[in-house]
Write an enzyme that holds these catalytic residues in place. Structure first.
Site, PDB file in Angstrom:
ATOM      1  N   GLY A   1      14.910  67.425 -12.986  1.00 47.04           N
ATOM      2  CA  GLY A   1      14.022  67.872 -13.906  1.00 47.04           C
ATOM      3  C   GLY A   1      13.672  67.172 -14.962  1.00 47.04           C
ATOM      4  O   GLY A   1      14.560  66.270 -15.418  1.00 47.04           O
TER       5      GLY A   1
ATOM      6  N   HIS B   1      14.933  72.848 -23.300  1.00 45.96           N
ATOM      7  CA  HIS B   1      14.458  71.733 -24.219  1.00 45.96           C
ATOM      8  C   HIS B   1      13.236  71.950 -24.714  1.00 45.96           C
ATOM      9  O   HIS B   1      13.020  71.474 -25.804  1.00 45.96           O
ATOM     10  CB  HIS B   1      13.874  70.550 -22.841  1.00 45.96           C
ATOM     11  CG  HIS B   1      15.264  69.688 -22.573  1.00 45.96           C
ATOM     12  ND1 HIS B   1      15.662  68.735 -23.300  1.00 45.96           N
ATOM     13  CD2 HIS B   1      15.672  69.636 -21.237  1.00 45.96           C
ATOM     14  CE1 HIS B   1      16.745  68.116 -22.767  1.00 45.96           C
ATOM     15  NE2 HIS B   1      16.693  68.525 -21.540  1.00 45.96           N
TER      16      HIS B   1
ATOM     17  N   GLN C   1      11.286  65.383 -23.824  1.00 44.08           N
ATOM     18  CA  GLN C   1      12.107  64.371 -23.463  1.00 44.08           C
ATOM     19  C   GLN C   1      11.389  62.932 -23.219  1.00 44.08           C
ATOM     20  O   GLN C   1      12.054  61.725 -23.486  1.00 44.08           O
ATOM     21  CB  GLN C   1      13.112  64.485 -22.032  1.00 44.08           C
ATOM     22  CG  GLN C   1      14.220  65.757 -22.281  1.00 44.08           C
ATOM     23  CD  GLN C   1      14.606  65.887 -20.986  1.00 44.08           C
ATOM     24  OE1 GLN C   1      13.957  66.595 -19.994  1.00 44.08           O
ATOM     25  NE2 GLN C   1      15.933  65.164 -20.796  1.00 44.08           N
TER      26      GLN C   1
ATOM     27  N   CYS D   1      22.045  65.679 -18.343  1.00 40.75           N
ATOM     28  CA  CYS D   1      20.699  65.505 -19.108  1.00 40.75           C
ATOM     29  C   CYS D   1      20.366  64.151 -19.261  1.00 40.75           C
ATOM     30  O   CYS D   1      21.319  63.654 -19.557  1.00 40.75           O
ATOM     31  CB  CYS D   1      20.973  66.264 -20.548  1.00 40.75           C
ATOM     32  SG  CYS D   1      19.665  66.359 -21.442  1.00 40.75           S
ATOM     33  N   LEU D   2      19.055  63.877 -18.909  1.00 39.93           N
ATOM     34  CA  LEU D   2      18.581  62.515 -18.902  1.00 39.93           C
ATOM     35  C   LEU D   2      18.712  61.859 -20.228  1.00 39.93           C
ATOM     36  O   LEU D   2      18.431  60.870 -20.607  1.00 39.93           O
ATOM     37  CB  LEU D   2      17.347  62.451 -18.340  1.00 39.93           C
ATOM     38  CG  LEU D   2      17.360  62.600 -16.678  1.00 39.93           C
ATOM     39  CD1 LEU D   2      15.823  62.738 -16.158  1.00 39.93           C
ATOM     40  CD2 LEU D   2      18.291  61.669 -15.938  1.00 39.93           C
TER      41      LEU D   2
ATOM     42  N   HIS E   1      17.758  75.249 -17.935  1.00 42.31           N
ATOM     43  CA  HIS E   1      18.126  73.825 -18.671  1.00 42.31           C
ATOM     44  C   HIS E   1      16.636  73.231 -19.128  1.00 42.31           C
ATOM     45  O   HIS E   1      16.905  73.003 -20.534  1.00 42.31           O
ATOM     46  CB  HIS E   1      18.598  72.783 -17.773  1.00 42.31           C
ATOM     47  CG  HIS E   1      19.091  71.648 -18.345  1.00 42.31           C
ATOM     48  ND1 HIS E   1      20.261  71.250 -18.623  1.00 42.31           N
ATOM     49  CD2 HIS E   1      18.259  70.502 -18.739  1.00 42.31           C
ATOM     50  CE1 HIS E   1      20.257  69.849 -19.164  1.00 42.31           C
ATOM     51  NE2 HIS E   1      18.913  69.492 -19.234  1.00 42.31           N
ATOM     52  N   GLU E   2      15.643  73.387 -18.468  1.00 46.95           N
ATOM     53  CA  GLU E   2      14.353  72.696 -18.847  1.00 46.95           C
ATOM     54  C   GLU E   2      13.562  73.475 -20.123  1.00 46.95           C
ATOM     55  O   GLU E   2      13.003  73.078 -20.880  1.00 46.95           O
ATOM     56  CB  GLU E   2      13.480  72.545 -17.723  1.00 46.95           C
ATOM     57  CG  GLU E   2      13.851  71.810 -16.474  1.00 46.95           C
ATOM     58  CD  GLU E   2      14.573  70.349 -16.966  1.00 46.95           C
ATOM     59  OE1 GLU E   2      15.401  69.788 -16.439  1.00 46.95           O
ATOM     60  OE2 GLU E   2      14.070  69.754 -17.963  1.00 46.95           O
TER      61      GLU E   2
HETATM   62  O1  LIG Z   1      17.716  66.437 -18.606  1.00 48.64           O
HETATM   63  C1  LIG Z   1      17.245  67.030 -17.726  1.00 48.64           C
HETATM   64  O2  LIG Z   1      16.345  67.842 -18.103  1.00 48.64           O
HETATM   65  C2  LIG Z   1      17.256  66.490 -16.219  1.00 48.64           C
HETATM   66  C3  LIG Z   1      18.770  66.947 -15.588  1.00 48.64           C
HETATM   67  C4  LIG Z   1      18.195  68.554 -15.146  1.00 48.64           C
HETATM   68  C5  LIG Z   1      19.568  69.323 -14.827  1.00 48.64           C
HETATM   69  C6  LIG Z   1      20.610  68.523 -14.204  1.00 48.64           C
HETATM   70  C7  LIG Z   1      21.596  69.533 -13.848  1.00 48.64           C
HETATM   71  C8  LIG Z   1      21.757  70.842 -14.049  1.00 48.64           C
HETATM   72  C9  LIG Z   1      20.622  71.383 -14.778  1.00 48.64           C
HETATM   73  C10 LIG Z   1      19.566  70.440 -14.981  1.00 48.64           C
HETATM   74  C11 LIG Z   1      18.893  65.962 -14.631  1.00 48.64           C
HETATM   75  O3  LIG Z   1      18.335  65.875 -13.468  1.00 48.64           O
HETATM   76  S1  LIG Z   1      20.353  65.097 -15.164  1.00 48.64           S
HETATM   77  C12 LIG Z   1      20.618  64.259 -13.306  1.00 48.64           C
HETATM   78  C13 LIG Z   1      21.165  65.122 -12.069  1.00 48.64           C
HETATM   79  O4  LIG Z   1      21.409  66.171 -12.487  1.00 48.64           O
HETATM   80  C14 LIG Z   1      20.999  64.422 -10.771  1.00 48.64           C
HETATM   81  C15 LIG Z   1      20.540  63.217 -10.654  1.00 48.64           C
HETATM   82  C16 LIG Z   1      20.205  62.860  -9.465  1.00 48.64           C
HETATM   83  C17 LIG Z   1      20.434  63.560  -8.377  1.00 48.64           C
HETATM   84  C18 LIG Z   1      20.972  64.822  -8.339  1.00 48.64           C
HETATM   85  C19 LIG Z   1      21.182  65.370  -9.687  1.00 48.64           C
HETATM   86 ZN   LIG Z   2      18.181  67.679 -20.083  1.00 48.02          ZN
END
Ligand SMILES: O=C(O)C[C@@H](Cc1ccccc1)C(=O)SCC(=O)c1ccccc1
Ligand SMILES: [Zn+2]
Length: 171
Positions: free
Chosen positions: A45, A139, A50, A93-94, A135-136
């Site tokens: 996401g 943000h 972000q 979270c990225l 989660h999004e």
């Molecule tokens: O910061 C963001 O919004 C992105 C975040 C979204 C998210 C992750 C987990 C639960 C809820 C929302 C991410 O994508 S973090 C990276 C991640 O979870 C992931 C990366 C590669 C493959 C699978 C998952």
């Molecule tokens: Zn996030």
């Protein structure tokens, strides 16, 4: 075009995002840039704040690596219902790299939004999709998943990133 993802403690991540006035080609281009940035991270996401754009839109794709991509674009999303039942997922979270923690959220949500064609839609989600939408959505209101952790855990993360930011500043 791939954009840079802001990292805490960047104050922009704590800003409130404003509604999109018109779903036009510029918004569609922004959504495509966000999807490109998300896949490159990689992530499941990404919210506009972000990448420093304070508009109410986010993108996501919760498909597994071995499945075909299923990108989704949410413009001016509103969570119109959330279940009493809760579920726990390990979230990342990225904007908070290399940090994963369990977060409890409503297990399913109903969200009303506009898609990339500007059509109003309503979607009921559960599982990882429900968690990712919440989660999004957070943000867009300047909330991060660490806000749901104990003060002790949150302070530890904030300190760690503040130290990293200081070192990065030093020449
Ligand atoms: O910061 C963001 O919004 C992105 C975040 C979204 C998210 C992750 C987990 C639960 C809820 C929302 C991410 O994508 S973090 C990276 C991640 O979870 C992931 C990366 C590669 C493959 C699978 C998952
Ligand atoms: Zn996030």
């Amino acid at each position: 075009t791939k954009r840079d993802i802001l990292i805490i403690p960047d104050p922009v991540l704590r800003q409130h995002c404003e509604p999109v006035v018109k779903v036009d080609d510029a918004i569609r281009k922004l959504a495509d840039d966000m999807l490109e940035t998300m896949y490159a991270a990689p992530g499941i996401g990404l919210a506009a704040s972000q990448i420093g754009v304070l508009k109410r839109l986010f993108v996501l794709d919760v498909a597994k690596e071995d499945q075909p991509r299923a990108p989704m674009v949410f413009i001016n999303p509103e969570i119109v219902w959330a279940s009493e039942e809760m579920s726990v997922y390990q979230e990342g979270c990225l904007s908070i790299p290399e940090y994963y923690e369990e977060v409890e959220r409503p297990a399913s949500v109903r969200v009303r939004f506009f898609n990339r064609d500007g059509d109003e839609q309503e979607l009921q989600a559960d599982g990882l999709l429900a968690t990712c939408i919440q989660h999004e959505y957070d943000h867009l209101n300047g909330r991060l998943f660490i806000d749901y952790l104990s003060k002790l855990k949150r302070d530890r993360v904030v300190k760690k990133f503040a130290k990293q930011a200081r070192h990065a500043e030093r020449v």
